[in-house]
Design an enzyme around this catalytic site. Structure first.
Site, PDB file in Angstrom:
ATOM      1  N   ARG A  99       0.831  -1.215   0.000  1.00 58.81           N
ATOM      2  CA  ARG A  99       0.000   0.000   0.000  1.00 58.81           C
ATOM      3  C   ARG A  99       0.865   1.265   0.000  1.00 58.81           C
ATOM      4  NH1 ARG A  99      -2.730  -3.016  -2.108  1.00 58.81           N
ATOM      5  NH2 ARG A  99      -4.550  -4.011  -1.246  1.00 58.81           N
ATOM      6  N   GLU A 102       1.944   1.560  -3.494  1.00 63.27           N
ATOM      7  CA  GLU A 102       0.786   2.011  -4.258  1.00 63.27           C
ATOM      8  C   GLU A 102       0.581   3.520  -4.087  1.00 63.27           C
ATOM      9  OE1 GLU A 102      -3.745   0.474  -4.855  1.00 63.27           O
ATOM     10  OE2 GLU A 102      -3.056   0.696  -2.774  1.00 63.27           O
ATOM     11  N   SER A 125      14.964  15.296   0.996  1.00 65.89           N
ATOM     12  CA  SER A 125      16.007  14.399   1.497  1.00 65.89           C
ATOM     13  C   SER A 125      15.440  13.387   2.476  1.00 65.89           C
ATOM     14  CB  SER A 125      17.093  15.219   2.198  1.00 65.89           C
ATOM     15  OG  SER A 125      18.014  14.369   2.837  1.00 65.89           O
TER      16      SER A 125
END
Length: 161
Positions: A99, A102, A125
């Site tokens: 997830r 995703e 960063s």
């Protein structure tokens, strides 16, 4: 994901202690997400913090404490031997990790565009980085709130060379 042996030892001690990452973080005075990353071999503690953590979880495994502090076989200097992000298959099969992948696939271009719009040409960063995870009550089901806090680094122009 296979973990270095010292991580297995630390996680076993943490489990035996019955303490959560949140509790340990408060005890040793460090951020919860950083502390969890340490237990998975993705961060290095200073010697004082490593000793506090070992005491808090009842860990007497000297190799694990040394590895936590960046010392021991394969470790050169404070961060030697640490390979952050190692062992991940791509895409991840674990549902939680998938997830996250995703979210980057769906929102990554938007996040990048917004960073460039608000800051200019550069990156966020992950070196001077902070992160927090909180549970947010919601009538439709509790929410997971994750804050990613990284320093903006401007890309160098050829004029800077």
């Amino acid at each position: 994901m296979s973990l270095p042996a010292h991580c297995d030892a630390l996680l076993a001690c943490k489990t035996a202690s019955g303490k959560s990452f949140e509790t340990l973080a408060k005890e040793v005075g460090k951020p919860e997400v950083w502390l969890a990353a340490l237990f998975f071999g993705n961060a290095v503690a200073d010697e004082e913090t490593a000793a506090k953590i070992a005491k808090a979880i009842g860990c007497s495994d000297e190799a694990a404490v040394n590895a936590m502090a960046g010392r021991g076989p394969g470790n050169v200097g404070v961060a030697g031997g640490i390979t952050r992000g190692r062992g991940w298959e791509w895409p991840p099969r674990d549902p939680t990790l998938y997830r996250f992948a995703e979210a980057v696939m769906v929102y990554g271009d938007a996040w990048k565009a917004l960073i460039h719009e608000k800051f200019g040409d550069g990156i966020m960063s992950a070196i001077t980085f902070r992160s927090e995870l909180t549970r947010v009550p919601d009538p439709s089901g509790d929410r997971v709130k994750i804050t990613l806090d990284g320093k903006f680094l401007k890309y160098s122009d050829t004029d800077d060379w």
